[in-house]
Design a protein around this motif. Structure first.
Motif, PDB file in Angstrom:
ATOM      1  N   ALA A 136      98.666   0.089  12.573  1.00  0.00           N
ATOM      2  CA  ALA A 136      98.853  -0.606  11.295  1.00  0.00           C
ATOM      3  C   ALA A 136      99.172  -2.077  11.551  1.00  0.00           C
ATOM      4  N   ALA A 137     100.019  -2.340  12.558  1.00  0.00           N
ATOM      5  CA  ALA A 137     100.326  -3.732  12.920  1.00  0.00           C
ATOM      6  C   ALA A 137      99.047  -4.461  13.332  1.00  0.00           C
ATOM      7  N   GLU A 138      98.153  -3.739  13.964  1.00  0.00           N
ATOM      8  CA  GLU A 138      96.900  -4.346  14.413  1.00  0.00           C
ATOM      9  C   GLU A 138      96.073  -4.841  13.223  1.00  0.00           C
ATOM     10  N   TYR A 139      96.124  -4.121  12.105  1.00  0.00           N
ATOM     11  CA  TYR A 139      95.424  -4.590  10.895  1.00  0.00           C
ATOM     12  C   TYR A 139      95.945  -5.966  10.481  1.00  0.00           C
ATOM     13  N   VAL A 140      97.260  -6.153  10.596  1.00  0.00           N
ATOM     14  CA  VAL A 140      97.829  -7.473  10.283  1.00  0.00           C
ATOM     15  C   VAL A 140      97.379  -8.480  11.331  1.00  0.00           C
ATOM     16  N   ALA A 141      97.482  -8.078  12.578  1.00  0.00           N
ATOM     17  CA  ALA A 141      97.218  -9.003  13.682  1.00  0.00           C
ATOM     18  C   ALA A 141      95.768  -9.494  13.692  1.00  0.00           C
ATOM     19  N   VAL A 142      94.825  -8.622  13.415  1.00  0.00           N
ATOM     20  CA  VAL A 142      93.411  -9.050  13.481  1.00  0.00           C
ATOM     21  C   VAL A 142      93.015  -9.851  12.252  1.00  0.00           C
TER      22      VAL A 142
END
Lengths: 346, 346, 346, 346
Positions: B220-226
């Protein structure tokens, strides 16, 4: 609502709580037991947070007696609600099958699947155009193009359409192509979305959240019910537990339980409920026997090359065999329900 | 990624799988054991669904070795990310407290709370203006009016602001008033919302979903990060288990685990983690000792009359006492980390 | 067994692990991928703890491929085991019902229940003489007196007996009166007890532990299987999850799953699986449809005055109605299985 | 105890329940609300099964107010119980460490471990001689030989001994060698064993069951408490949840919760609580800060070659570093508790 005071609560503490109850416009019945004082709140407590009273000195615990989902509850609406999807009935005693791929991958794939679905006896075509995915790098769906293919394939084979709407901004778009709007498990408590889809008037297929309690699920349905004219179809799809041998733990007891507590129909999703294709047919059969109003199942012309969820999809042969089994069991269930009333003890 | 064939898999089945691997542009390493063939996929498998291969005949199981959250992972970003909230640092070795009421109830209530928060040592003011509630009949927040009060109170006492954004359509509105955008537990996998907030550049406080695994949380954090430029602050707030003596089961092991796997900071929420005000101070202390970068805690000038979550809110006296305890433990933690490297075996 | 080294593992670390593998008498296959080295262990790894290798520097994780329950596994024993309880067959394609009260309360009560059980079509009488109870102050059973009454009532009505043995020291005693020895959920991993009952030669009814995984359950059966001559009858009785609307979450998927993995029969316990009497008949029906070999169900002549578990017991009327439903569904299932092979995709 | 009647309950149904309450010797207080009748039971309800009343027609639900664990409860025993293990105190405000290997593997291994344990500051040596193992093919312990080595090593280095007793028949044997008798997680509800160890007079280390609720744990302690003279030491060791990134979910909130509800001390087991050695030190620190009375931790001179649980064992270096950290934090905790009373709101 009931408030139980601690055994050592002081008179003053009891008085403070009673005053607060009266402040919010309710009456109170005071019961002084040998060990504890118990307060009963009289009046409409639907908007009162029982938990708020737990912050008072001297309060042991609080118990909510009246549920908070009035429009969804069978208590105030004893007859079954039959959902009419443009002529296809759900909740009228029949067993309705919705079948299709996890993802719409292209026009040919969805046409081929629609034909298989129809030949097996499904009435409604499922297929995902917007896909919620754990990883941002996974395939996210064909979006509007997928919706068009889905509608075209369904129309060609005389099927209705169910597909997921993930986003408030897509409701109008999805509603143009789909007969039932599905709310996915991750959105069971996306309250804005629930309120918004409730205003479309279309039937809402409400999946149970992966950790949604029965009580939360009924309250989520209430968001749809209060917001507009849409009826709800509950979809049991398994819950998250410690067991990892199956993708989820398929909680079939939810079927008779929801039927007891609500007038809306409930169908089962053995594909997500188990996550393994060869457990799907036995669990679909179990769904019939438990009294579900139908099922939603993943099928694919070529599961080994599906873009998503191939491991839990049935191919043509296994789907048709399952549908035959379903039919035999459904006939048996008709015989049971025609002879008898619902089991009542006493 | 590794594919393990069944012990009785045929040559043809193995060949089919190998052909499919090559079709998607990867190399394969074939290991023929006494009982089973094991296939190792070589190349970038980040976009390959390992589970898809489980639908092939003869495949026993598949194992993903490489994680799918590249930008969030510490593997590719070994140094800690320090989040700078307009001068307040999170993740630099200090312990940052965010405090405030569950709901903004009015200007006076939030000003009074801000003063208490500040005097206790908090740097950031929390408070809900949009409230996700299980029942549609419960109080849903003051909305924009609440945001204004929150900002005004924070500014008056020199605090930063964190508040929840529940809806893509509210991002601009909330971002006008808040320094950190909080994603609530129910929205941990609302992927559209995650992508959208990631484009604001504001730090994102990402609560763990009530049944979110560590792996799902990192993704889920990766969705923010990308999606953009926003850093992530993980917020552990308890998970749903069978135990009902506490509101949630506060999974403090997530603190060292997330620190091992990701470079983003993690803070704890002992208020939701326990749900009972007198368990909050010991669990806040435990959070310091486990190595968290801070905490977010519910306080209220008058918890007994709070509009929501009063049972888990601290009042002025207990909050100040807790903050003193935190300070003593934090000093001890500074002593530990100044003398030693992170514990490493070997 | 497979050992996956970390991407940054040194040559020396890999060598250390390989040396250890050889030390314990196994061969190793070394696969050097672009990112990681993967080691395959060759030889009999049944006694090797895969998890032990995780303590080595440079090891990322380990994966066990071969299961550890050889005698229980269907892999080495493809045909179904039919358990013969003194003439009553379990696992031969029929659906066998075991019925009776939670507790034996006295001779008259158990005789009356035995008569009801028999008339409804049960073949086996259940009843507790030794009761494991959460509180030390609750009724703990009639002990040997209860066993005598149970046997006498069963004999009078031509039924077999199943009852729980809780203690190694009681095995001889219980075995004198009972045809099947039941291991309760709390004792699923009481390994000494499992080994001891396995030596009696009597069939063992092995309840799933309240938090027992499928894998642990199969391994528990292996303790019985290796210890002697007793066959196992698996009893699915629900697992503990976050859901509190039912006493347990009845995991019916365990039925087809256990049938796939083991040759021993499996029956269901809808009474404990749901904990609410009016959910018992639908879940019993679902058990038939899922392919269970039978069920064990709590009945009582007067549930409202039962000494234990009255809330989940059926009375005469509801039990007989359920048994009629079971019969109709079972006939349908016979039709399905006579026409078709087990569903196989491909 | 409170009984809530359904909103539609008839007069006759209410009367039946009231008659039954009087039959069992209790008084009843009748509260007629607008929607429901609520009955309060007066008198000693400790032996009354509240759930039994749920089987009556017209009863909605029942609520137990008084707990069932009188001797374990702090309510009737407000002062802390300090357990004296032959001079080593547990529960007196100090933090006591028990350390040692998972399994006793031989005399040299346990002597070497005892020396490490002692040098790090542990007061009590742990080590398993009888090992409960999921698979019957795994190493099951050195049995009496192991007990002898354990005692000898402890005596040589001035340590006390804690080890598990798995079987009623081994109590005398284990009690000859061990100062504390440990009840393992799988036996938390082995009621015969609990009653039997309670008669030894030795302190009982009672591990929480893998799915044991706080309420069940307190009731299990009551079996020890009523049976004889043994005090209880609660051991929190993690519970089973959906999260698989750690071996168990370490429920640290149990520490302040048990301290609130019981007078017996509670220690933590971060080794089983996390299952991963590098999470052990931060979780041990968190245990100190949460207010635990001590910990039990797995250490091994050579974890990579341990016969069991090597992946969660600390070696000499990491153990000593952790013990230093513990000491610093414990000093901070002493400072906190010397200045202040237990946090109380109001």
């Amino acid at each position: 609502m009931i408030i139980i005071m601690k055994s050592g609560a002081t008179k003053e503490q009891v008085t403070t709580v009673i005053d607060r109850i009266k402040d919010i416009g309710l009456d109170v019945q005071i019961n002084r037991g040998k060990e504890q004082v118990v307060l009963g709140l009289l009046g409409d407590t639907r908007n009162v947070q029982d938990i708020a009273f737990r912050s008072y000195e001297g309060v042991d615990t609080t118990i909510r007696i009246t549920n908070t989902y009035k429009l969804t509850s069978r208590e105030f609406h004893p007859q079954d609600t039959v959902v009419d999807v443009d002529g296809v009935k759900i909740g009228d005693g029949s067993f309705t099958t919705m079948a299709g791929p996890c993802s719409v991958e292209g026009l040919e794939q969805i046409r081929e699947t629609a034909q298989i679905a129809k030949e097996g006896g499904a009435k409604i075509l499922r297929g995902g155009a917007f896909k919620p995915r754990t990883s941002p790098y996974a395939f996210q769906g064909l979006e509007e193009e997928g919706l068009k293919y889905l509608r075209q394939a369904a129309d060609e084979f005389g099927l209705k359409v169910i597909t997921e709407v993930m986003d408030e901004n897509h409701i109008d778009l999805v509603a143009r192509y789909s007969d039932i709007l599905q709310i996915g498990a991750r959105n069971m408590q996306n309250f804005k979305l629930l309120s918004a889809v409730g205003q479309t008037g279309k039937p809402i297929g409400l999946k149970r959240g992966i950790s949604g309690t029965i009580d939360e699920w009924l309250n989520a349905a209430e968001y749809v019910a209060v917001s507009g004219k849409s009826p709800v179809i509950f979809i049991e799809r398994g819950i998250r537990t410690f067991e990892s041998a199956t993708r989820n733990t398929f909680d079939l007891s939810a079927v008779p339980l929801i039927k007891k507590m609500s007038h809306f129909p409930i169908i089962v999703d053995p594909s997500h409920g188990t996550g393994v294709w060869d457990l799907v047919p036995p669990m679909a059969r179990a769904g019939v026997a438990a009294g579900a109003d139908g099922m939603i199942v993943e099928i694919h012309p070529d599961p080994e090359n599906a873009w998503s969820d191939g491991q839990q999809s049935l191919n043509e042969k296994t789907y048709h065999q399952m549908m035959h089994e379903i039919q035999v069991l459904n006939t048996a269930m008709q015989e049971i329900t025609s002879l008898e009333e619902l089991t009542v003890r006493g």
